[in-house]
Write a protein that holds these residues in place. Sequence first.
Motif, PDB file in Angstrom:
ATOM      1  N   LYS A  54      40.890  44.086  51.385  1.00 35.02           N
ATOM      2  CA  LYS A  54      40.563  42.903  50.564  1.00 35.02           C
ATOM      3  C   LYS A  54      39.818  41.847  51.374  1.00 35.02           C
ATOM      4  O   LYS A  54      39.144  40.993  50.815  1.00 35.02           O
ATOM      5  CB  LYS A  54      41.832  42.310  49.954  1.00 35.02           C
ATOM      6  N   LYS A  55      39.953  41.891  52.705  1.00 38.89           N
ATOM      7  CA  LYS A  55      39.260  40.900  53.554  1.00 38.89           C
ATOM      8  C   LYS A  55      37.838  41.338  53.900  1.00 38.89           C
ATOM      9  O   LYS A  55      37.085  40.592  54.519  1.00 38.89           O
ATOM     10  CB  LYS A  55      40.055  40.664  54.854  1.00 38.89           C
ATOM     11  N   SER A  56      37.482  42.564  53.540  1.00 43.06           N
ATOM     12  CA  SER A  56      36.157  43.065  53.908  1.00 43.06           C
ATOM     13  C   SER A  56      35.066  42.340  53.125  1.00 43.06           C
ATOM     14  O   SER A  56      35.236  42.000  51.953  1.00 43.06           O
ATOM     15  CB  SER A  56      36.110  44.571  53.654  1.00 43.06           C
ATOM     16  N   ASN A  57      33.940  42.118  53.754  1.00 43.45           N
ATOM     17  CA  ASN A  57      32.802  41.484  53.073  1.00 43.45           C
ATOM     18  C   ASN A  57      31.978  42.489  52.280  1.00 43.45           C
ATOM     19  O   ASN A  57      31.071  42.096  51.543  1.00 43.45           O
ATOM     20  CB  ASN A  57      31.917  40.765  54.093  1.00 43.45           C
ATOM     21  N   THR A  58      32.266  43.760  52.441  1.00 45.84           N
ATOM     22  CA  THR A  58      31.569  44.782  51.648  1.00 45.84           C
ATOM     23  C   THR A  58      32.145  44.836  50.231  1.00 45.84           C
ATOM     24  O   THR A  58      31.405  45.047  49.265  1.00 45.84           O
ATOM     25  CB  THR A  58      31.703  46.165  52.331  1.00 45.84           C
ATOM     26  N   LEU A  59      33.463  44.636  50.132  1.00 42.04           N
ATOM     27  CA  LEU A  59      34.119  44.763  48.828  1.00 42.04           C
ATOM     28  C   LEU A  59      33.493  43.870  47.746  1.00 42.04           C
ATOM     29  O   LEU A  59      33.191  44.361  46.651  1.00 42.04           O
ATOM     30  CB  LEU A  59      35.632  44.503  48.967  1.00 42.04           C
ATOM     31  N   PRO A  60      33.254  42.570  48.010  1.00 39.68           N
ATOM     32  CA  PRO A  60      32.660  41.754  46.941  1.00 39.68           C
ATOM     33  C   PRO A  60      31.268  42.208  46.520  1.00 39.68           C
ATOM     34  O   PRO A  60      30.887  42.031  45.356  1.00 39.68           O
ATOM     35  CB  PRO A  60      32.584  40.338  47.539  1.00 39.68           C
ATOM     36  N   VAL A  61      30.528  42.836  47.448  1.00 31.47           N
ATOM     37  CA  VAL A  61      29.189  43.336  47.082  1.00 31.47           C
ATOM     38  C   VAL A  61      29.345  44.565  46.171  1.00 31.47           C
ATOM     39  O   VAL A  61      28.621  44.718  45.185  1.00 31.47           O
ATOM     40  CB  VAL A  61      28.351  43.656  48.345  1.00 31.47           C
ATOM     41  N   ILE A  62      30.313  45.423  46.491  1.00 30.34           N
ATOM     42  CA  ILE A  62      30.588  46.588  45.633  1.00 30.34           C
ATOM     43  C   ILE A  62      31.005  46.100  44.240  1.00 30.34           C
ATOM     44  O   ILE A  62      30.523  46.594  43.213  1.00 30.34           O
ATOM     45  CB  ILE A  62      31.707  47.476  46.240  1.00 30.34           C
ATOM     46  N   GLU A  63      31.904  45.113  44.220  1.00 31.49           N
ATOM     47  CA  GLU A  63      32.421  44.630  42.932  1.00 31.49           C
ATOM     48  C   GLU A  63      31.312  43.986  42.096  1.00 31.49           C
ATOM     49  O   GLU A  63      31.183  44.239  40.902  1.00 31.49           O
ATOM     50  CB  GLU A  63      33.561  43.635  43.166  1.00 31.49           C
ATOM     51  N   ALA A  64      30.493  43.149  42.755  1.00 34.28           N
ATOM     52  CA  ALA A  64      29.453  42.420  42.011  1.00 34.28           C
ATOM     53  C   ALA A  64      28.329  43.347  41.577  1.00 34.28           C
ATOM     54  O   ALA A  64      27.805  43.225  40.464  1.00 34.28           O
ATOM     55  CB  ALA A  64      28.903  41.285  42.881  1.00 34.28           C
ATOM     56  N   GLY A  65      27.952  44.297  42.457  1.00 31.82           N
ATOM     57  CA  GLY A  65      26.830  45.190  42.138  1.00 31.82           C
ATOM     58  C   GLY A  65      27.240  46.371  41.279  1.00 31.82           C
ATOM     59  O   GLY A  65      26.422  46.987  40.611  1.00 31.82           O
TER      60      GLY A  65
END
Length: 162
Positions: A54-65
């Motif tokens: 959950k702290k990864s900065n990749t996760l929000p890009v996966i979620e948004a894209g």
Amino acid sequence: MPIDAAHFRATLRLRAASVAIVTARHGERVHGMTVSDFAGVSLEPPLMLVCADKKSNTLPVIEAGGNFCVNLLATGQEALSDRFASKEHEWTRFEGLACERSESGAPMIPGALASLDCRVVALHDAGDHVIVVGRVEAARHAFGEPLLHWNGSYRQLVEKAR
Ligand SMILES: Cc1cc2nc3c(=O)[nH]c(=O)nc-3n(C[C@H](O)[C@H](O)[C@H](O)COP(=O)(O)O)c2cc1C
């Protein structure tokens, strides 16, 4: 008796794992990180999962894209694996890499053994991680041997004599 995180981590280190870089795109933003917690889930339909901190900065890009691409690393790609795991290189990870775009737009890592392009179909909350499930929309693969990780260091396959 419940086990603590350190004991659990020490035990999990004994699992030999294939190493991948998961990439994603949201608009002009691309990002990616090294992962070993990924798996094929279903053949029909073709589904894959990746476990993202959950702290990864990749996760929000996966979620948004709504997309991600799992790039299975080949033996010899240890430096790339280190780069995509390091916070020091966080914003320069793609520098010098001639990545083609997958159909979803996520970068495909050159020299990877395989690239599996996925559209996000489900996100499951799982403790300090999120299990991201994607439908595989395209896949390509090359010949070669996988980069492995075991007990804190990189390994490679050795064929056992019979
Ligand atoms: C061999 C290896 C396997 C890893 N596996 C995972 C994983 O499955 N999931 C995860 O969230 N982080 C994993 N990591 C840690 C991330 O690569 C690391 O925290 C990275 O800095 C996250 O980048 P980001 O915050 O820019 O997304 C792994 C690291 C290494 C070296």
